[in-house]
Motif scaffolding. Structure first.
Motif, short mmCIF file in Angstrom:
data_model
loop_
_atom_site.label_atom_id
_atom_site.label_comp_id
_atom_site.label_asym_id
_atom_site.label_seq_id
_atom_site.Cartn_x
_atom_site.Cartn_y
_atom_site.Cartn_z
N ASP A 95 0.81 -1.22 0.00
CA ASP A 95 0.00 0.00 0.00
C ASP A 95 0.84 1.27 0.00
N GLU A 96 2.14 1.14 -0.20
CA GLU A 96 3.01 2.31 -0.24
C GLU A 96 2.76 3.10 -1.51
N PRO A 97 2.64 4.43 -1.45
CA PRO A 97 2.45 5.23 -2.67
C PRO A 97 3.60 4.99 -3.65
N TRP A 98 3.28 4.96 -4.95
CA TRP A 98 4.30 4.63 -5.93
C TRP A 98 5.49 5.58 -5.92
N PRO A 99 5.31 6.92 -5.68
CA PRO A 99 6.51 7.76 -5.67
C PRO A 99 7.52 7.34 -4.60
N ALA A 100 7.01 6.93 -3.43
CA ALA A 100 7.90 6.50 -2.35
C ALA A 100 8.61 5.20 -2.71
N SER A 101 7.87 4.28 -3.32
CA SER A 101 8.48 3.00 -3.72
C SER A 101 9.56 3.22 -4.77
N VAL A 102 9.25 4.05 -5.76
CA VAL A 102 10.21 4.30 -6.84
C VAL A 102 11.46 4.97 -6.30
N ARG A 103 11.29 5.97 -5.42
CA ARG A 103 12.47 6.64 -4.85
C ARG A 103 13.33 5.66 -4.07
N LEU A 164 -1.30 3.05 -21.46
CA LEU A 164 -0.46 4.14 -21.96
C LEU A 164 0.09 4.99 -20.84
N GLU A 165 -0.76 5.35 -19.86
CA GLU A 165 -0.31 6.24 -18.80
C GLU A 165 0.85 5.63 -18.00
N VAL A 166 0.72 4.35 -17.65
CA VAL A 166 1.78 3.68 -16.89
C VAL A 166 3.04 3.56 -17.74
N ARG A 167 2.90 3.26 -19.02
CA ARG A 167 4.08 3.14 -19.88
C ARG A 167 4.78 4.48 -20.04
N VAL A 168 4.02 5.54 -20.19
CA VAL A 168 4.64 6.87 -20.33
C VAL A 168 5.40 7.23 -19.06
N LEU A 169 4.79 7.00 -17.90
CA LEU A 169 5.44 7.36 -16.65
C LEU A 169 6.68 6.51 -16.41
N SER A 170 6.59 5.20 -16.61
CA SER A 170 7.73 4.33 -16.33
C SER A 170 8.90 4.64 -17.25
N MET A 171 8.64 4.90 -18.53
CA MET A 171 9.73 5.22 -19.43
C MET A 171 10.27 6.63 -19.20
N VAL A 174 12.81 6.06 -16.54
CA VAL A 174 14.02 5.50 -17.13
C VAL A 174 14.81 6.59 -17.85
N GLY A 175 14.10 7.43 -18.62
CA GLY A 175 14.77 8.53 -19.31
C GLY A 175 15.41 9.51 -18.35
N GLY A 176 14.75 9.74 -17.23
CA GLY A 176 15.32 10.63 -16.22
C GLY A 176 16.62 10.10 -15.66
N LEU A 177 16.66 8.78 -15.41
CA LEU A 177 17.90 8.17 -14.92
C LEU A 177 19.01 8.27 -15.95
N LEU A 178 18.65 8.04 -17.19
CA LEU A 178 19.64 8.12 -18.27
C LEU A 178 20.22 9.52 -18.38
N LEU A 201 14.03 12.74 -10.13
CA LEU A 201 12.76 12.24 -9.61
C LEU A 201 11.86 13.39 -9.16
N ASP A 202 12.46 14.44 -8.62
CA ASP A 202 11.68 15.62 -8.23
C ASP A 202 10.96 16.23 -9.43
N VAL A 203 11.68 16.33 -10.55
CA VAL A 203 11.07 16.90 -11.76
C VAL A 203 9.90 16.04 -12.23
N LEU A 204 10.09 14.72 -12.23
CA LEU A 204 9.05 13.83 -12.72
C LEU A 204 7.84 13.81 -11.78
N GLU A 205 8.08 13.99 -10.49
CA GLU A 205 6.96 13.94 -9.54
C GLU A 205 6.27 15.29 -9.39
#
Length: 215
Positions: A95-103, A164-171, A174-178, A201-205
């Motif tokens: 149940d952790e919010p996705w931004p916290a999990s991703v960070r 589409l929404e999940v694919r756009v966000l996940s990629m 990845v682009g942000g890390l790159l 991650l701040d920019v994306l969130e």
């Protein structure tokens, strides 16, 4: 002929199975190839380094090299980040919010990379920034990481992982890390890579910062 002895099943308390001789030999071969490639690239540059030279330095045949690494770019890009990220994601509260999990997962991936030889991490980032073929291969390979992140986001939002929404966000992640890695190399590794990833991650969130806060 002697009868094969039966083996009792392993219980969870036994812990993870140690790598067998075959797995250890394969790991040593992979590391020998990568070490040879990095040494040659340091000596003469990426473009001048051939797979034949790498195989010769690693004391393996070219066919063995290609069995482990289908392309030269894979030798310098292959790492173990995805398994680390997958394990960390699996351990996060459902149940952790996705931004916290991703960070959390991104921090662990950066920490894992920081455990390598510092010069090796900087060399990989420099090749990513300077060699188009390496960058292209990295973009291709990071689609796997994007799918991994997409599943985590889908699990925590209830959205379809292939939507589409999940694919756009996940990629985008990845682009942000790159781009964080390229920025790090292009600025002579002056800043801390973990801090740059946090900024990405701040920019994306939250979106772009106010003018004057970033150059």
């Amino acid at each position: 002929m002697t009868a094969a002895r039966s083996r009792s099943p392993r219980s969870p308390a036994d812990g993870p199975r140690s790598p067998g001789l075959r797995e250890r030999k394969k790991a040593r071969t992979r590391e020998a190839i990568r070490a040879a490639a990095y040494a040659l690239i340091r000596e003469q540059g990426y473009d001048a380094t051939t797979t034949e030279q790498i195989a010769d330095r690693a004391e393996v045949s070219p066919s063995t090299l290609f069995r482990y690494f289908p392309a030269k770019e894979d030798i310098v890009l292959t790492d173990e980040y995805d398994p680390v990220m997958a394990a960390e994601l699996a351990a996060r509260p459902a149940d952790e919010p996705w931004p916290a999990s991703v960070r959390h997962v991104m921090r662990k991936a950066v920490e894992h990379g920081a455990g390598e030889e510092a010069e090796l991490t900087r060399l990989r980032a420099r090749l990513l920034a300077e060699v188009p073929a390496v960058r292209s291969r990295m973009v291709e390979s990071m689609s796997v990481t994007g799918r991994l992140l997409g599943r985590a986001i889908a699990d925590r939002t209830g959205l379809a992982p292939g939507g589409l929404e999940v694919r756009v966000l996940s990629m985008s992640l990845v682009g942000g890390l790159l781009e964080a890695s390229r920025y790090w190399a292009e600025h002579d590794h002056e800043e801390n890579l973990a801090d740059l990833v946090e900024r990405a991650l701040d920019v994306l969130e939250h979106g772009l910062p106010s003018p004057g806060k970033d150059s």
